[in-house]
Design an enzyme around this catalytic site. Structure first.
Site, short mmCIF file in Angstrom:
data_model
loop_
_atom_site.label_atom_id
_atom_site.label_comp_id
_atom_site.label_asym_id
_atom_site.label_seq_id
_atom_site.Cartn_x
_atom_site.Cartn_y
_atom_site.Cartn_z
N GLY A 1 0.79 -1.20 0.00
CA GLY A 1 0.00 0.00 0.00
C GLY A 1 0.81 1.24 0.00
N GLY B 1 5.79 -2.35 -1.72
CA GLY B 1 5.39 -3.53 -2.49
C GLY B 1 4.66 -3.25 -3.79
CD GLN B 2 1.64 0.98 -4.63
OE1 GLN B 2 1.43 1.53 -5.70
NE2 GLN B 2 1.32 1.51 -3.48
CE LYS B 3 3.55 -6.96 -10.52
NZ LYS B 3 2.14 -7.01 -10.87
CE1 TYR C 1 1.61 6.17 -4.56
CE2 TYR C 1 2.72 4.63 -6.02
CZ TYR C 1 1.68 4.93 -5.17
OH TYR C 1 0.70 4.02 -4.93
#
Lengths: 1190, 184
Positions: B49, B69-71, B76
């Site tokens: 998240g 944990g985001q690809k 961002y």
């Protein structure tokens, strides 16, 4: 923004942001030494205007590049300022140097800000007199030296703060005139008052200076009441309808604002009520000048802060402990304590509420609230900050009233400005913790309304700024409140933000909404599918509006929390927006969203939209017709995938309703007038989509009605309407004009073909275009058995030119395009029937027609409009030959291939970039076609000159890239004529780059042949042949003359002309003479003069004839011809040897140059004849036609 | 004067800094953030998240973005209002096996033009574990010396004990502020 296209707005936005982000690029002030050097040269260069300008320019560029990171200058400021001040302090420095120094000081001040600079200016007792003296020397009206006055005033503002009693500086010594010098204090005040009334930047500095000065204890005591009085009197007196009054008032207001900012509360509070009262009397809200209104709001805010004691509102909302150091110090021992708790503190003892609020506060707050509604953003923003600051000092009940008043701004009666101001104030209050969570239930719905704010104004609407500000509020709230407080509003906020980020018209709002959404996901953690959405619909993705509507919306709609909200928003809001592009996008988006919720679409949205399709409002009608059309198509496709029919998913009343739309509109005469254009496009789309949906209207009378509408649209003058109707044709015809076995309904086919083919002969060009396009779109079955008449009509329309329609280039282009489409539709079959397919019987006729079209050089006021026809013909040829070669290459004769390739290389050498590019690309496509095109002449050479590896990336529109290769083709006899014909137009053309590159290539090629007399001779023969073939065809012959001049002056034919017996020069001469005979075209005549002169270098016979012609020109009826001829002959005499008898040379030159060739022909004739005898040529005799030479 | 200008001015006035906290999974990003926030660090499960926390330190307002944990991280880097001022790259110093993965990810990230100019702080986390590599060795392993495009510092630390966290933050704030803020 409204007027800009999306692309532009997008681009600009990108640049803005890049300036913001990547603008922070410097690591340090690299140019410090350079700047210092510039300063040290000032004294030496001040008299040299150029040097001064260059120095200042450089100084400005360097300084401006630090505008974003001014603090980088800090380590060097002291030195630079010292250097500058030193120059000023020197004695006997000329005034221009002083001005230069102050210009530099200003540039530094501009970048770094006056507050920083002022502290670094020297401020000792010894500085007081010089600064005042310098100021006294200035002329307050000189517009070239305002920087000097501005910086001096800034300087004075620190000098006047020396910590000694001013009186001690005053001397009692009398001046020469016997007067006592005025006290320093008075002198300072006097000069400040002067500058409070000037119309430049010095005014701001003066206001600041005045306010600082007044904070001195001695001055405050003696002068503050006096100055206040002066200011307030001035305010009341000022007449804001005049420029002078505005300026004066600006000075007074700026000073008051500064005094209330810098002054101690207890010193100024006594003046506050009177200032507020007088300010009220001035009624500044009505003043047109933005600055005055902004200053007024600023003063009101400061007055408010003066009335109220400083304190931090104990009742404000706080979100947890936020100190990094404190939190780390906890060492994780007591998690319970460290957990962010809501410290919504309300002090138990209400003693804080005891202090009294002056009555004036009511007035202050009212003015601030009014300021929020101001028409200018800067005033609203100032008011919003004021509301935030003042509210922070109020007791809770009163503060809550302020919040209530802000919320009242969001009423439909208020302007967009009020909504915008309201949003700014809400964000400001939220940020300061002054908007308590209890208020959220009232605030959130209002913010969501603002997020969709869009007020119609005439034929556009306003509100992008309101929506943008509402995004900002959502963003600010995400930071301000704990997730617990926001939780119950999350779904609504999330939906509204997502809608804004994918469906807003403006890119800045979409980006603002996506940023606000991101902030909410990150801080609130409760937004449904937040991360999925924000990583897909991010800042970059929402930049493209079409992508937003058609792709992102589908992605978001897969999450059930958002599906209905998205659909509802499109159907209720977007389909009737004022911008037709948005309506169209909304309709397409609804199509895309249909599979997400088909039942909802069929049972709720369609019935809701249907009545609006025939309503009163044009935009709504347009949008809803498109919407129902797209939704129906979507439903039909969804039904088919699920093994159903459209009638299974849609209510019969809807089916009926959809059918009747067109008829109702027609009966209401809504296809007429301006709105009719939109209706026609919309209904064409409706017909197309309903046909695709296979609506059960077969054999219904509506089909005739639709056919009528389509035919009418095809006749319409607006190309976009024709296009809409055309694109409806395939689906409409296939669905309703065919029998179940795929054959046409006989009566329909006959009727429609007769009518459409008849329209190809219309005397209106646009009608021909419309129907040509329509015929091109015919499905195959419509052409079944009727190909012959169709092709015949198109052939006729494409090539036959009568007086009536010879300028109809665009109609011919469309006829050819239709042919291309038909070739594609029916295909090629060697032994097929000429009534249905292209076959050996009719293919050659088609090729012939297309070759005829390749020679279309129609000219009109727009130029070579025939180029469109030739381009269309090239496309058609390419289509036909590629179709044929796949079926039966033997149908393509050697003659056809040769003709085709010659045409292509010719077009590839001509002057219009676009045409050349198309020809070049077609040429390459066919040369490298697979299966191979048979019989390409000299294919190996072509492959060598145009190797695939080098050519595949070539831009044929760029002359410098293409001509060097094309000239190589001149050595291939088959192509020589065509290439040279094409190049003639280019080399002798008008466009500079084209002429340059094509000319250089051609001359280069000929030079490379120089030793090969045979090759040059061949070239010369082709040239002569072209000249002969195009005699008197101005399109070719004029450029031919210009090209010949270039070739001859470059000595390209030297090798063959050395042979006296060569007929080439004589042939040229003869052709030139024929070309200009009886011509009055000045351009052509002028061009021929050059040729005749260059021919003077050749054998005696040619030379003599050329001379005779030139002598004729010397008495031509146009003075310009006479003068030019004299000049050129003069030049030739000097350039070439043995043009005239050597012994007469001086006399010839004198006569040519001294004669005034502007005079009457009669007077000139004797001179001319004298020239003839000097040249040894017989003087021309008057021919029978009197016009030839008089 | 548009909203963008106003916001820019506000960022200056409020001294806001935007930090992105990144690193391989299980490096301890969320633990560090919780520690910063004074929260209980005993219950942490893998993050999938996105968390923004605001903290105040030395007069600066730090907006720390923890993206776990985001690809794809592209979303961002930059949005309407803000760009990233600093990167905090967290390394599990005890996980020798994945150091080369870690190096590659980091270097890939740094070529992203949207992050140009951002200051880089590498936290060599989990120094409290036995077998943790010291910061100096992590520096070698990550080839930090090759980085010329960003200001960087490596700081050994432990999120559990809180050791050296403050020192790292002090440095990154000092570096960023000298670059983007006007100091009074």
């Amino acid at each position: 923004m409204a007027a800009e296209t999306e692309m532009e707005a997008d681009e600009q936005e990108r640049q803005n942001l890049d300036a913001l982000g990547e603008g922070l690029i410097h690591e340090e002030f690299k140019e410090a030494d350079e700047v210092s050097n510039i300063i040290s040269t000032l004294k030496d260069i001040y008299t040299d205007q150029i040097a001064v300008e260059m120095a200042l320019e450089r100084f400005t560029v360097i300084m401006d590049s630090y505008q974003e990171q001014p603090h980088l200058l800090d380590p060097h400021l002291e030195k630079l300022l010292g250097q500058l001040i030193e120059i000023v302090r020197e004695s006997a420095v000329p005034m221009p140097v002083i001005h230069l120094v102050f210009k530099c000081l200003y540039l530094i001040t501009k970048v770094r800000g006056y507050k920083v600079i002022v502290r670094l200016m020297p401020h000792e007792v010894a500085d007081v007199e010089p600064v005042l003296a310098l100021l006294a020397q200035q002329n307050p009206m000189d517009h070239e030296t305002w920087e000097t006055r501005y910086v001096l005033m800034i300087w004075l503002s620190i000098v006047c703060m020396i910590p000694f009693d001013m009186v001690r500086l005053d001397s009692n010594i009398k001046t020469a005139t016997g007067e006592v010098k005025k006290p320093i204090m008075d002198r300072i005040l006097d000069v400040v008052k002067i500058y409070l009334n000037v119309n430049d930047k010095a005014l701001d500095a003066a206001a600041y200076c005045a306010a600082r000065f007044m904070t001195r204890p001695d001055v405050k005591k003696k002068k503050l009441p006096e100055l206040m009085d002066w200011l307030v009197q001035g305010l009341v007196k000022a007449d804001t309808s005049k420029m002078q009054g505005v300026t004066a008032m600006r000075g007074e207001l700026a000073t008051l604002a500064a005094i209330f900012k810098h002054g101690k509360r207890e010193d100024v509070i006594d003046f506050a009520p009177i200032v507020l009262e007088k300010l009220g009397e001035c009624n500044l809200r009505e003043v047109n000048n933005t600055i005055l209104r902004k200053l007024a709001i600023k003063i009101v805010q400061r007055l408010g802060l003066t009335f109220l004691k400083f304190r931090v509102a104990a009742w404000r909302y706080q979100r947890g402990s936020r100190s990094l150091a404190e939190n780390l110090a906890l060492k994780g021992l007591t998690p319970a304590v460290a957990k962010p708790t809501m410290v919504h503190t309300k002090l138990e003892d209400d003693e804080e509420e005891e202090f009294d609020i002056p009555d004036e506060m009511e007035e202050v707050i009212e003015q601030l609230l009014n300021g929020l509604k101001d028409k200018d953003t800067i005033v609203r923003w100032s008011a919003a900050k004021g509301v935030g600051r003042v509210t922070g000092r109020l007791p809770q009940e009163l503060a809550d009233e302020v919040v209530g008043s802000v919320l009242e701004l969001f009423s439909l009666r208020e302007s967009d400005a009020a909504w915008h101001g309201g949003c700014l104030a809400l964000a400001e209050l939220g940020r300061r913790g002054l908007l308590l969570p209890e208020r959220l239930s009232a605030v959130v719905p209002i913010v969501l309304k603002a997020l969709a704010y869009d007020e119609k104004k005439g034929d556009f609407s306003v509100g992008a700024h309101v929506r943008d500000a509402a995004c900002y509020v959502c963003w600010a709230f995400a930071r301000a409140y704990d997730p617990e407080e926001i939780k119950i509003y999350v779904n609504n906020i999330a939906c509204s933000l997502v809608i804004a980020s994918v469906f807003d018209r403006e890119v800045n709002v979409r980006r603002a909404a996506s940023a606000a959404f991101q902030e909410n996901v990150g801080r609130q953690c409760t937004f449904p599918h937040g991360i999925d959405i924000l990583t897909t619909a991010d800042y970059h993705a929402v930049g493209n509006r079409t992508y937003c509507y058609l792709e992102l919306s589908v992605f978001v709609a897969q999450f059930p929390e958002y599906t209905k909200a998205l659909i509802d928003h499109l159907a209720q809001v977007k389909v009737n927006r004022w911008d037709s592009v948005i309506r169209e996008l909304a309709a397409q988006a609804l199509y895309k969203l249909t599979p997400c919720s088909p039942e909802y679409m069929a049972n709720t949205i369609l019935p809701a939209l249907l009545p609006q399709t025939t309503g009163i409002d044009l935009n709504t009608r347009h949008g809803t017709i498109l919407a129902v059309a797209h939704i129906t198509q979507g439903l039909a496709e969804w039904a088919q995938e699920n093994g159903k029919k459209i009638t299974d998913v849609v209510d019969p009343s809807i089916i009926d309703g959809l059918k009747n739309i067109a008829k109702t509109l027609q009966d209401a005469k809504l296809f007429r007038g301006l709105g009719g254009e939109l209706m026609r496009r919309a209904v064409s789309c409706l017909i197309e989509k309903l046909s695709i949906a296979k609506m059960p209207y077969h054999n219904d009378t509506i089909i005739d009605c639709w056919q009528e509408i389509i035919d009418d649209c095809l006749r319409h003058i607006e190309p976009s309407i024709q296009a809409a109707a055309t694109s409806a044709i395939p689906a409409f015809f296939s669905e309703y004009h065919s029998l179940p076995d795929g054959s046409p309904k006989p009566e329909f086919q006959e009727k429609i073909l007769t009518r459409y083919l008849e329209e190809l002969k219309s005397i209106v060009e646009i009608t021909r275009m419309g129907f040509s396009q329509a015929i091109g779109q015919f499905p195959k079955f419509m052409l079944q058995g009727k190909l012959k008449p169709v092709l015949q009509s198109l052939n006729h329309a494409a090539t036959v030119m009568t007086d009536k329609d010879k300028t109809f280039a665009e109609a011919r282009k469309e006829a050819l395009n239709a042919m291309t489409c038909i070739f594609h539709t029916v295909g090629v079959e060697t032994d097929g029937s000429p009534h249905s397919v292209i076959c050996k019987e009719n293919i050659h006729e088609q090729f012939d027609i297309l070759f005829v079209a390749m020679g279309d050089y129609t000219l009109d006021s727009r130029g070579d409009v025939g180029a469109w026809v030739r381009e269309a013909a090239m496309c058609a040829l390419c289509e036909l030959i590629t179709l044929t070669v796949k079926v039966n290459p033997t149908l393509i004769t050697a003659e056809i291939t040769k003709h085709l390739f010659c045409c292509l290389v010719q077009q590839a050498s001509e002057k219009i970039d676009r045409t050349r590019a198309l020809a070049g690309e077609t040429f390459m496509k066919l040369l490298y076609h697979s299966p191979e095109i048979p019989n390409i002449p000299h294919k190996e050479e072509l492959l060598q000159i145009f190797p695939w590896e080098e050519i595949k990336g070539l831009n044929w529109a760029v002359p410098s890239d293409t001509f060097p290769r094309l000239t190589k083709l001149l050595s291939v006899p088959v192509y020589c004529y065509s290439v040279l014909l094409g190049m003639t137009v280019s080399v002798g053309g008008l466009t500079e780059s084209l002429v340059k590159h094509s000319g250089t290539s051609l001359i280069g090629y000929l030079k490379s042949l120089s030793n090969d007399a045979g090759a040059v001779q061949n070239f010369a023969d082709v040239l002569i042949k072209i000249f002969k073939d195009y005699q008197k065809v101005d399109r070719v012959s004029l450029p031919m003359l210009k090209m010949l001049d270039q070739l001859l002056t470059n000595g390209c034919f030297q090798v063959i002309c050395e042979d006296e017996s060569n007929t080439f020069p004589m042939d040229l001469l003869t052709l030139c003479k024929q070309e200009i005979s009886r011509s009055g075209a000045v351009q052509k005549l002028l061009a021929s003069i050059d040729i005749f002169c260059t021919l003077l270098q050749f054998s005696s016979e040619t030379k003599k004839k050329a001379l005779i012609q030139l002598m004729v020109f010397l008495c031509h009826r146009y003075p310009i011809i006479r003068k030019t001829t004299a000049n050129k002959v003069y030049e030739a005499l000097v350039t070439y040897e043995e043009v005239g008898p050597d012994e007469n040379l001086d006399e010839l030159l004198t006569l040519l140059s001294e004669t005034s060739w502007d005079d009457e022909v009669e007077k000139l004739r004797p001179m001319r004849n004298q020239l003839c005898s000097l040249f040894n040529v017989p003087p021309p005799v008057m021919k029978k036609q009197p016009m030839k030479e008089s | 004067m548009g909203l963008l200008t106003i916001l820019k001015k506000m960022k200056q006035k409020e001294k806001e800094v935007r930090l992105l906290m990144l690193g391989l999974d299980n490096a301890g990003k969320t633990t560090i953030l919780k520690k910063f926030n004074g929260e209980d660090i005993n219950t942490i499960s893998p993050t999938l998240g996105f968390n923004i926390k605001t903290l105040e330190h030395r007069g600066f307002k730090l907006n720390i973005w923890d993206v776990g944990g985001q690809k794809s991280l592209r979303s961002y880097w930059r949005n309407y209002f803000e760009s990233t001022d600093g990167l905090i790259w967290v390394v599990d110093s005890a996980d020798r096996r994945r150091l080369s993965d870690c190096k590659e990810e980091l270097h890939q990230l740094l070529v992203e033009e949207r992050l140009a100019g951002a200051t880089l702080l590498v936290f060599a986390n989990k120094q409290d574990l036995p077998g943790a590599l010291p910061a100096e060795e992590i520096k070698e392993a990550l080839e930090l010396d090759l980085i010329k495009t960003h200001h960087w510092l490596i700081q050994g630390c432990s999120a559990v004990t809180g050791e050296n966290l403050l020192q790292g933050m002090d440095w990154i704030i000092q570096d960023i502020s000298s670059r983007i803020f006007t100091m009074d």
